[in-house]
Write a protein that holds these residues in place. Sequence first.
Motif, short mmCIF file in Angstrom:
data_model
loop_
_atom_site.label_atom_id
_atom_site.label_comp_id
_atom_site.label_asym_id
_atom_site.label_seq_id
_atom_site.Cartn_x
_atom_site.Cartn_y
_atom_site.Cartn_z
N HIS A 1 -4.34 9.48 -1.14
CA HIS A 1 -4.91 8.43 -1.98
C HIS A 1 -4.07 7.17 -1.77
O HIS A 1 -2.86 7.18 -1.98
N PHE A 2 -4.73 6.09 -1.36
CA PHE A 2 -4.07 4.86 -1.00
C PHE A 2 -4.20 3.85 -2.13
O PHE A 2 -5.30 3.45 -2.49
N HIS A 3 -3.05 3.46 -2.69
CA HIS A 3 -2.98 2.55 -3.83
C HIS A 3 -2.44 1.21 -3.34
O HIS A 3 -1.44 1.18 -2.62
N THR A 4 -3.06 0.11 -3.75
CA THR A 4 -2.64 -1.22 -3.30
C THR A 4 -2.21 -2.05 -4.50
O THR A 4 -2.94 -2.15 -5.49
N TYR A 5 -1.04 -2.66 -4.36
CA TYR A 5 -0.47 -3.53 -5.40
C TYR A 5 -0.21 -4.89 -4.77
O TYR A 5 0.45 -4.97 -3.72
N LEU B 1 -6.36 -2.91 -6.38
CA LEU B 1 -7.61 -2.62 -5.70
C LEU B 1 -8.03 -1.19 -6.02
O LEU B 1 -7.20 -0.37 -6.43
N LYS B 2 -9.30 -0.89 -5.80
CA LYS B 2 -9.79 0.46 -6.00
C LYS B 2 -9.01 1.41 -5.09
O LYS B 2 -8.78 1.11 -3.91
N VAL B 3 -8.60 2.55 -5.63
CA VAL B 3 -7.89 3.55 -4.85
C VAL B 3 -8.82 4.09 -3.77
O VAL B 3 -9.96 4.47 -4.06
N GLN B 4 -8.35 4.08 -2.54
CA GLN B 4 -9.11 4.62 -1.41
C GLN B 4 -8.62 6.04 -1.15
O GLN B 4 -7.43 6.24 -0.90
N SER B 5 -9.52 7.01 -1.21
CA SER B 5 -9.15 8.40 -1.00
C SER B 5 -9.71 8.90 0.32
O SER B 5 -10.87 8.66 0.64
N HIS B 6 -8.86 9.59 1.06
CA HIS B 6 -9.24 10.20 2.33
C HIS B 6 -8.63 11.60 2.33
O HIS B 6 -7.41 11.75 2.50
N GLY B 7 -9.47 12.61 2.08
CA GLY B 7 -8.95 13.97 1.97
C GLY B 7 -8.00 14.07 0.80
O GLY B 7 -8.33 13.65 -0.32
N SER B 8 -6.81 14.56 1.05
CA SER B 8 -5.82 14.72 -0.02
C SER B 8 -4.89 13.52 -0.15
O SER B 8 -3.93 13.57 -0.91
N MET C 1 0.85 -1.17 0.00
CA MET C 1 0.00 0.00 0.00
C MET C 1 0.89 1.23 0.00
O MET C 1 1.84 1.31 0.79
N VAL C 2 0.60 2.16 -0.92
CA VAL C 2 1.38 3.38 -1.05
C VAL C 2 0.43 4.57 -0.93
O VAL C 2 -0.58 4.63 -1.63
N LYS C 3 0.76 5.51 -0.05
CA LYS C 3 -0.05 6.73 0.15
C LYS C 3 0.55 7.85 -0.69
O LYS C 3 1.71 8.23 -0.50
N LEU C 4 -0.27 8.38 -1.61
CA LEU C 4 0.20 9.44 -2.50
C LEU C 4 -0.76 10.63 -2.48
O LEU C 4 -1.95 10.47 -2.18
N PRO C 5 -0.26 11.82 -2.85
CA PRO C 5 -1.13 12.99 -2.90
C PRO C 5 -1.93 13.09 -4.21
O PRO C 5 -2.59 14.09 -4.46
N ARG C 6 -1.86 12.08 -5.05
CA ARG C 6 -2.57 12.07 -6.33
C ARG C 6 -3.03 10.65 -6.61
O ARG C 6 -2.53 9.68 -6.03
N LEU D 1 6.97 5.02 -7.39
CA LEU D 1 5.82 5.45 -6.59
C LEU D 1 6.15 5.43 -5.10
O LEU D 1 5.71 6.31 -4.34
N VAL D 2 6.91 4.43 -4.67
CA VAL D 2 7.34 4.37 -3.27
C VAL D 2 8.19 5.60 -2.95
O VAL D 2 8.00 6.25 -1.91
N THR D 3 9.10 5.95 -3.85
CA THR D 3 9.93 7.14 -3.65
C THR D 3 9.07 8.40 -3.63
O THR D 3 9.27 9.29 -2.80
#
Length: 137
Positions: A108-112, A99-106, A85-90, A127-129
């Motif tokens: 966005h949590f992406h799962t691979y 999995l579907k991107v989960q967004s909470h405020g600004s 899971m990677v937390k990104l601002p976009r 993306l991790v960087t």
Amino acid sequence: MRWTCPECGRQFGKPRQGHTCSPGLTLEEYLATAPPHEPPVVRPVLAHLAQLPEALVEPVQVGLFVKRSSTFAQLRTKTWWVALMVKLPRVVTSPRPDLKVQSHGSSHFHTYNLRTPDDISPALLDLVTEAYEADAG
């Protein structure tokens, strides 16, 4: 700035952050008890994280939490794979999350879902960087 819980010694981004207060494991302890599919997938990600000077890898029973000022990535053990899971601002569409991107405020949590080391592409490590850089605090 990180806060260290005086009871369990774990580090968090906020003072007195709520958590399950239990000591973390060492990375060696964690990998020694991991299912056989996990270490070959986790090691290339750990090698990449070692190049990010302020990245802290915290092994806990459910997986590996990766922190800078907060948790910006997680590696969670699943039955047949490791979920990164990677937390990104976009929102990212490539590489396409499993999995579907989960967004909470600004955020966005992406799962691979990583089954073999071949699932870890340079684009995924980028993306991790990016998540690490976005978590500069």
